[in-house]
Design an enzyme around this catalytic site. Structure first.
Site, PDB file in Angstrom:
ATOM      1  N   ALA A 196      99.443  49.044  76.217  1.00 25.51           N
ATOM      2  CA  ALA A 196     101.617  49.015  76.124  1.00 25.51           C
ATOM      3  C   ALA A 196     101.874  48.066  76.171  1.00 25.51           C
ATOM      4  O   ALA A 196     101.813  48.319  77.601  1.00 25.51           O
ATOM      5  CB  ALA A 196     101.827  50.788  76.414  1.00 25.51           C
ATOM      6  N   TYR A 215     107.575  58.125  75.677  1.00 25.75           N
ATOM      7  CA  TYR A 215     107.896  57.623  75.640  1.00 25.75           C
ATOM      8  C   TYR A 215     109.488  57.103  74.815  1.00 25.75           C
ATOM      9  O   TYR A 215     109.383  57.725  74.401  1.00 25.75           O
ATOM     10  CB  TYR A 215     107.339  55.615  75.436  1.00 25.75           C
ATOM     11  CG  TYR A 215     106.062  55.820  76.915  1.00 25.75           C
ATOM     12  CD1 TYR A 215     106.550  55.830  78.532  1.00 25.75           C
ATOM     13  CD2 TYR A 215     104.901  56.096  76.624  1.00 25.75           C
ATOM     14  CE1 TYR A 215     105.751  55.901  78.777  1.00 25.75           C
ATOM     15  CE2 TYR A 215     103.797  55.897  77.118  1.00 25.75           C
ATOM     16  CZ  TYR A 215     104.139  56.308  78.831  1.00 25.75           C
ATOM     17  OH  TYR A 215     103.208  56.336  79.741  1.00 25.75           O
ATOM     18  N   ARG A 220     101.802  55.191  66.516  1.00 25.63           N
ATOM     19  CA  ARG A 220     100.757  56.157  67.749  1.00 25.63           C
ATOM     20  C   ARG A 220     101.906  57.301  67.329  1.00 25.63           C
ATOM     21  O   ARG A 220     103.556  56.891  67.824  1.00 25.63           O
ATOM     22  CB  ARG A 220     100.683  55.974  68.668  1.00 25.63           C
ATOM     23  CG  ARG A 220     100.050  56.847  69.883  1.00 25.63           C
ATOM     24  CD  ARG A 220      98.956  56.058  71.047  1.00 25.63           C
ATOM     25  NE  ARG A 220      97.580  56.574  70.817  1.00 25.63           N
ATOM     26  CZ  ARG A 220      96.760  56.111  71.903  1.00 25.63           C
ATOM     27  NH1 ARG A 220      97.088  56.416  72.515  1.00 25.63           N
ATOM     28  NH2 ARG A 220      95.340  57.267  71.360  1.00 25.63           N
ATOM     29  N   LEU A 271      89.114  62.632  73.941  1.00 27.90           N
ATOM     30  CA  LEU A 271      87.404  63.610  74.330  1.00 27.90           C
ATOM     31  C   LEU A 271      86.528  63.338  73.355  1.00 27.90           C
ATOM     32  O   LEU A 271      86.112  64.249  73.206  1.00 27.90           O
ATOM     33  CB  LEU A 271      87.808  64.832  74.798  1.00 27.90           C
ATOM     34  CG  LEU A 271      88.622  64.702  76.429  1.00 27.90           C
ATOM     35  CD1 LEU A 271      89.120  66.448  77.180  1.00 27.90           C
ATOM     36  CD2 LEU A 271      88.300  64.229  77.819  1.00 27.90           C
ATOM     37  N   ARG A 330      88.450  56.863  77.101  1.00 28.93           N
ATOM     38  CA  ARG A 330      87.720  57.158  78.582  1.00 28.93           C
ATOM     39  C   ARG A 330      86.235  56.515  78.385  1.00 28.93           C
ATOM     40  O   ARG A 330      85.754  55.713  79.319  1.00 28.93           O
ATOM     41  CB  ARG A 330      88.143  58.013  79.491  1.00 28.93           C
ATOM     42  CG  ARG A 330      89.974  58.206  79.991  1.00 28.93           C
ATOM     43  CD  ARG A 330      89.127  59.326  79.677  1.00 28.93           C
ATOM     44  NE  ARG A 330      90.833  60.042  81.054  1.00 28.93           N
ATOM     45  CZ  ARG A 330      92.147  60.158  80.739  1.00 28.93           C
ATOM     46  NH1 ARG A 330      91.352  60.635  79.180  1.00 28.93           N
ATOM     47  NH2 ARG A 330      93.696  60.385  80.958  1.00 28.93           N
TER      48      ARG A 330
END
Length: 367
Positions: A63, A189, A237, A315, A338
């Protein structure tokens, strides 16, 4: 046996070599002030270059704020000046040299701005009087949490100015060598703050109805699409839900999956090519049952309901899991977050496990 995970995917005139994509993940590693504020460093180059060398098809830079006050933290990347633009050119050139597509997410943190880095006091909010702190802005004077500074409500003139800042940042992204731009409309945001009635209490044309709450998002899309080349894709997004409506004990009104499907149709009509589907982030107390692939049903619902390409995230860690999501037609690409932090060569390892193929640097062929 081959799999869709390793086949090319074309958006407009841009072809991504495979469906293993890296989502934007903030590194909080730029200088907080001075001439180097918001400028990409050797850390950003090394971090992103490693994932390109690992075979990732599309890499979305974290971002990146369209203005100083739009940063989540003082340590975020920015794209409001020439120094920042120039520093990103080195990164995009290397990513493309490795066969990856270089993308960047443009955003404005709104009421969630002015925070510490996550590893410093758990990313607490910085008060305006503190070093590097400032007063955030938002659609309404409603704080993200009791610990956050109440934002100043944006005027119509300020809203128009921010729309222009998104367009200016998109121009700079093109100058920096990016091949795709993603607009950050998720995770609580600024754009998401306008979308959700939980954070948007306005009574003018930017609030109230679905049409009012989506006006800012659509104005940003129109402004960016007007300056972004027609042959290159524009991504968006979205948080498909605030996770408020899913909790029957929560009396607040929030942004819902049904509204996300409706928004997706509007975005597609205005030139958005793919929806990057995530969830949450608008309120700190949402109850979310995070389990492997927990956000994939939302991507699938938008893909089906809006007839629009989507990428799934959340995930997704195992090669077979990613393969099966695409094989079932639940998404058009997967975003590995991740797990790519843990393993920069996830795409190459997944290809080896599933019998596919991704780009591998000649320097590594002996391995």
């Amino acid at each position: 046996m081959s799999t869709t995970l390793f086949t090319p995917y074309t958006l407009r005139e841009l072809t991504v070599p495979n469906r293993v994509w890296m989502p934007p993940m903030c590194q909080y590693s730029a200088a907080p002030d001075g001439g180097a504020a918001g400028v990409a460093t050797d850390w950003h180059f090394t971090h992103l270059a490693a994932r390109a060398a690992g075979g990732t098809g599309l890499i979305i830079v974290e971002a990146t704020a369209v203005s100083p006050e739009g940063r989540i933290s003082p340590y975020d990347l920015g794209l409001w000046n020439d120094t920042q633009t120039e520093a990103l050119r080195r990164i995009t050139a290397f990513l493309k040299d490795q066969g990856s597509v270089a993308a960047i997410q443009l955003g404005h943190a709104g009421r969630k701005a002015s925070t510490e880095r996550p590893w410093v006091e758990r990313g607490r909010a910085l008060a305006p009087h503190e070093t590097h702190g400032w007063t955030p802005v938002g659609p309404s004077a409603v704080a993200f949490s009791p610990d956050h500074t109440t934002p100043d409500e944006l005027t119509r003139e300020q809203i128009r100015e921010i729309v222009g800042q998104f367009a200016d940042a998109a121009r700079r992204a093109l100058e920096a060598g990016f091949q795709a731009v993603e607009l950050h409309g998720a995770h609580g945001y600024l754009i998401h703050q306008f979308l959700s009635p939980a954070s948007n209490r306005r009574t003018d044309e930017y609030g109230g109805s679905f049409e009012g709450r989506t006006r800012f998002a659509l104005e940003v899309v129109d402004a960016v699409r007007a300056v972004w080349p027609g042959e290159l894709p524009l991504l968006f997004r979205v948080s498909a839900t605030d996770w408020i409506a899913e909790n029957p004990e929560d009396g607040r009104e929030g942004w819902t999956l049904e509204e996300s499907v409706r928004l997706a149709k509007e975005l597609q009509a205005r030139g958005v090519d793919l929806l990057d589907v995530s969830t949450g982030g608008l309120v700190p107390d949402a109850k979310i049952d995070a389990a492997p692939g927990f956000q994939v049903p939302f991507a699938e619902a938008i893909r089906s309901g809006a007839g629009m390409p989507v990428a799934a995230v959340g995930l997704i860690t195992e090669p077979a899991q990613a393969r099966d999501i695409l094989a079932a037609g639940r998404a058009d690409a997967v975003l590995i977050g991740r797990e790519l932090l843990r393993n920069p060569s996830w795409a190459r390892h997944a290809a080896a496990a599933l019998g596919g193929q991704v780009h591998s640097p000649v320097q590594y062929h002996r391995a």
